[in-house]
Each structure stands twice: as structure tokens, then as C-alpha cells.
Design a protein around this motif. Structure first.
Motif, PDB file in Angstrom:
ATOM      1  N   ALA A 155      30.184-106.206 106.797  1.00 29.66           N
ATOM      2  CA  ALA A 155      29.308-105.318 106.239  1.00 29.66           C
ATOM      3  C   ALA A 155      28.777-105.789 104.592  1.00 29.66           C
ATOM      4  CB  ALA A 155      29.867-103.807 105.838  1.00 29.66           C
ATOM      5  N   LEU A 156      29.625-106.294 103.960  1.00 29.25           N
ATOM      6  CA  LEU A 156      29.247-106.555 102.601  1.00 29.25           C
ATOM      7  C   LEU A 156      28.521-107.906 102.653  1.00 29.25           C
ATOM      8  CD1 LEU A 156      32.675-105.813 100.797  1.00 29.25           C
ATOM      9  CD2 LEU A 156      30.454-104.468 100.510  1.00 29.25           C
TER      10      LEU A 156
ATOM     11  N   ALA B 108      20.524-111.478 104.414  1.00 30.86           N
ATOM     12  CA  ALA B 108      20.877-110.250 103.863  1.00 30.86           C
ATOM     13  C   ALA B 108      19.944-110.044 102.608  1.00 30.86           C
ATOM     14  CB  ALA B 108      22.100-110.262 103.263  1.00 30.86           C
TER      15      ALA B 108
ATOM     16  N   PRO C 281      25.614-101.761 103.505  1.00 27.41           N
ATOM     17  CA  PRO C 281      26.835-102.213 104.136  1.00 27.41           C
ATOM     18  C   PRO C 281      27.419-100.592 104.239  1.00 27.41           C
ATOM     19  CG  PRO C 281      27.139-102.493 101.701  1.00 27.41           C
ATOM     20  CD  PRO C 281      25.536-102.314 101.870  1.00 27.41           C
TER      21      PRO C 281
ATOM     22  N   TRP D 146      21.290-106.368  96.864  1.00 29.69           N
ATOM     23  CA  TRP D 146      21.855-105.087  96.569  1.00 29.69           C
ATOM     24  C   TRP D 146      21.796-104.752  95.043  1.00 29.69           C
ATOM     25  CZ3 TRP D 146      27.508-103.800  98.485  1.00 29.69           C
ATOM     26  CH2 TRP D 146      27.695-102.461  98.624  1.00 29.69           C
TER      27      TRP D 146
ATOM     28  N   TYR E 230      26.425-109.271 104.779  1.00 25.75           N
ATOM     29  CA  TYR E 230      25.402-109.350 105.777  1.00 25.75           C
ATOM     30  C   TYR E 230      24.758-108.035 105.496  1.00 25.75           C
ATOM     31  CZ  TYR E 230      27.222-113.351 108.001  1.00 25.75           C
ATOM     32  OH  TYR E 230      27.949-114.644 108.043  1.00 25.75           O
ATOM     33  N   ARG E 231      25.149-107.139 104.620  1.00 24.68           N
ATOM     34  CA  ARG E 231      24.364-105.763 104.391  1.00 24.68           C
ATOM     35  C   ARG E 231      24.082-105.048 105.703  1.00 24.68           C
ATOM     36  NH1 ARG E 231      25.367-108.054 100.239  1.00 24.68           N
ATOM     37  NH2 ARG E 231      23.945-108.337  98.331  1.00 24.68           N
ATOM     38  N   THR E 232      24.945-104.778 106.669  1.00 28.50           N
ATOM     39  CA  THR E 232      24.821-103.928 107.760  1.00 28.50           C
ATOM     40  C   THR E 232      25.775-102.838 107.979  1.00 28.50           C
ATOM     41  OG1 THR E 232      24.540-104.374 110.048  1.00 28.50           O
ATOM     42  CG2 THR E 232      26.241-105.826 108.979  1.00 28.50           C
TER      43      THR E 232
ATOM     44  N   SER F  94      27.374 -96.287  99.752  1.00 26.71           N
ATOM     45  CA  SER F  94      26.703 -97.857  99.960  1.00 26.71           C
ATOM     46  C   SER F  94      25.392 -97.769  99.134  1.00 26.71           C
ATOM     47  CB  SER F  94      26.301 -97.970 101.603  1.00 26.71           C
ATOM     48  OG  SER F  94      27.637 -97.807 102.248  1.00 26.71           O
TER      49      SER F  94
ATOM     50  N   LEU G 163      31.164 -99.636  99.001  1.00 27.66           N
ATOM     51  CA  LEU G 163      31.259 -99.776 100.423  1.00 27.66           C
ATOM     52  C   LEU G 163      31.338 -98.441 101.264  1.00 27.66           C
ATOM     53  CD1 LEU G 163      31.379-101.405 103.072  1.00 27.66           C
ATOM     54  CD2 LEU G 163      33.485-101.915 102.924  1.00 27.66           C
TER      55      LEU G 163
END
Length: 317
Positions: A93-94, A153, A34, A156, A96-98, A3, A8
Motif C-alpha cells: 500500500a505504501l 506511484a 495507500p 504523497w 505503490y500508493r494503492t 491516508s 496509512l
């Protein structure tokens, strides 16, 4: 690592693996990267019944990390649904960067059903637009924790991008700059912002299966109980007993219309292969005195046993 490098990160495990790596998941929460963790639940604790099924990792998925470290949690309801649930986990995940925990269990993992191959062109576009230029007001500064106002977010940036070098690690970050910060007000702000980012996730409204709209009892489930709950409800309706069914995919955050749905029924029944973990959440969040039906035998529910139980609830409220 994947990540952070611009891919991912996806990993699969069961409950003990999630427990052993909870600190690493917390690190991903702090770094706001993510990550998809697939937890194929089996009967515990410890080695327990490693080849049998259970739904007892929900509490760990929701709360099993040190500090305030919320993550998104979703659950697959059937073998074919795993594909769509995994896509949804990747989307969250992508976007919201979580980290996202995707809950399955041995009943789903070892099951099978017909699955219509999807039209690839109709699948969601999960490509990410990486940050490639400074985002500070001066045009030369990179602020790794400057947030998207809609998703909260952070940007990245792929390692090695010229001019976008920034600090990583588990120590608390200063808002916007990402520098190490021990400021009490900043820590409070960052904790609340990370929590708000999870609650900002775009979750579809929950659908209710209530064919004639006259049911006073709602059966609320999640995960692999979908099949036996649905079969039991269909049988009761065939015998003239109105009953409604709703099944949760998104467990954190919960659907925005869930409170209104729960309030619309006289009785809410929650069957789970644990000792009532979703029921605890529903009672605490919505002040609904849900009726629980629990088993931890390492076996899935049968439609027949749920049918008998639900018929008693409907007739003897």
C-alpha cells in the motif's frame, strides 16, 4: 481520510462491509492513496452464517468495484501468518500508493498457534518519504500525478505543505497535473496506468513443496486451506504417493512464475471453501483445466477428507 492526511489507513470488516464501502475503495483507487482493508470472510450471502467460515469473497476482492478499479489482494494462511501478511499489505500500500485487500476468514480469525516474537530491528522499514517540494520542471509547479518510473506511484504530499496544494476527488484526473479531465484519451491512459501499477507490484516467486520432484499432481490453495492441504499431502507422501503443494499469498498480482509451475504438472487440484473462485481465475489466466473441490458448509476442510479426495485424483487421473 487518514491516508490523505499522511498516515496509512487501515480498516477491518467482513464481506458485507466491503460491499457497502466499495465506492469508497474505488475513490481510493482514483486518488491513488495507500489503504489496507482487512476482510475477515464469513459465510454469506447477506447475514448468512455470520459466525461460520467461508472463502467466498475472492471475486469481490478482485472485481467488486465499479469501473476499472484494480487493487492488490493478498491472503493470510494461518493465525501467525496474519502478522506477516499485514506487514506485506502495508508495504504494498505504501510503496505503490494503492488500496490493498487482505483476506482472512473466521477459521483463521478464531484460531491460534504458537508464534515466535520477531526481532523488531529485522522488520521491514515502512517509513515513507513524503513530497515536500515542487516537482515540476519549472521548480515551482507541483504535479500530483507525476509518477515514479519504477513503481508508477504518484507523490504523497501531506495536506498543508506550502506550495503543494492540489485537487482531490473522484472525478477523473488529468495525467501529471491532476486537474479534472473529460478527455477520452486521458481517461484511457489513466485507467491503463492504474492497472499497470498493480501489475508492477514486486511479488515473490511462488514456492512449491515437492520433496522428491516426481509428483504429477499439484494442489494449489490460498488462505486458511493451507493447514488441511499440507496435512493431507504429508500423509499421502508418507504412504508413498508423490504429491506437490503450492499456496498463494499474492492473489493480485499473481506470482510471475505461477504459469510455469502450473504447466509442469499433469493435474492441478484447487480446494476452496467456495464454488471455485480461484479456479475460475486460474482457468481464465493460464488455460489450465484445474480440478476443483469445493464446499460451502461454513466449516473448514478436514485433512482426512482432502486426503481421500487427493488419493482418488492421483490414482484415477
Amino acid at each position: 481520510g487518514a491516508s490523505y492526511g499522511g498516515a496509512l489507513g487501515v480498516t477491518t470488516t467482513s464481506g458485507p462491509g466491503v460491499a457497502l464501502k466499495s465506492e469508497t475503495i474505488s475513490l481510493a483507487v482514483a486518488l491513488e492513496l495507500p489503504l489496507v482493508v482487512v476482510d475477515v470472510q464469513r459465510a454469506g450471502p447477506s447475514t448468512g452464517l455470520p459466525t461460520k467460515t467461508e472463502q467466498a469473497d475472492l471475486n469481490m476482492a478482485l472485481h467488486g468495484r465499479h469501473g476499472e478499479a484494480p487493487v492488490a489482494v493478498i491472503a493470510a494462511k494461518s493465525p501467525s501468518d496474519c502478522f506477516h501478511a499485514a506487514l506485506e499489505a502495508a508495504r504494498i500500500a505504501l510503496t505503490y500508493r494503492t488500496p490493498v485487500i487482505l483476506l482472512s476468514d473466521n477459521y483463521v480469525a478464531n484460531g491460534s498457534e504458537p508464534w515466535l516474537l520477531p526481532d523488531v530491528d529485522a522488520l521491514p522499514d515502512l517509513r515513507v518519504e513524503f513530497t515536500t517540494a515542487p516537482n515540476g520542471d519549472d521548480g515551482v509547479t507541483f504535479l500530483p500525478y507525476l509518477r515514479d518510473p519504477a513503481t508508477l506511484a504518484r507523490p504523497w504530499a501531506v495536506p498543508g505543505t506550502p506550495g503543494l496544494e492540489h485537487r482531490i476527488g473522484g472525478l477523473e484526473k488529468a495525467d501529471k497535473t491532476g486537474d479534472i479531465s473529460y478527455d477520452p484519451a486521458n481517461h484511457d491512459y489513466m485507467v491503463r496506468t492504474r492497472a499497470a501499477r498493480i501489475q508492477a507490484i514486486d511479488v515473490p516467486d511462488l514456492d512449491v513443496d515437492d520433496p522428491d520432484g516426481t509428483a504429477r499432481t499439484l494442489v494449489l490453495g490460498w488462505g486458511s486451506t493451507y493447514g488441511p492441504i499440507g496435512a493431507a499431502c504429508r500423509t499421502l507422501r508418507h504412504r508413498g504417493q508423490p504429491i506437490a503443494q503450492a499456496h498463494l499469498r499474492h492473489l493480485n498480482p499473481l506470482p510471475g512464475n505461477l504459469g510455469d509451475i502450473l504447466a509442469a504438472y499433469d493435474r492441478v487440484v484447487i480446494p476452496e471453501m467456495n464454488l471455485g473462485q480461484l479456479a475460475q481465475v486460474i482457468r481464465a489466466r493460464y488455460l489450465i483445466d484445474a480440478i476443483t473441490y469445493n464446499q460451502v458448509r461454513g466449516l473448514p476442510f478436514t485433512a482426512a477428507e482432502l486426503e481421500t479426495m487427493l488419493e482418488e485424483v492421483c490414482k484415477n487421473a
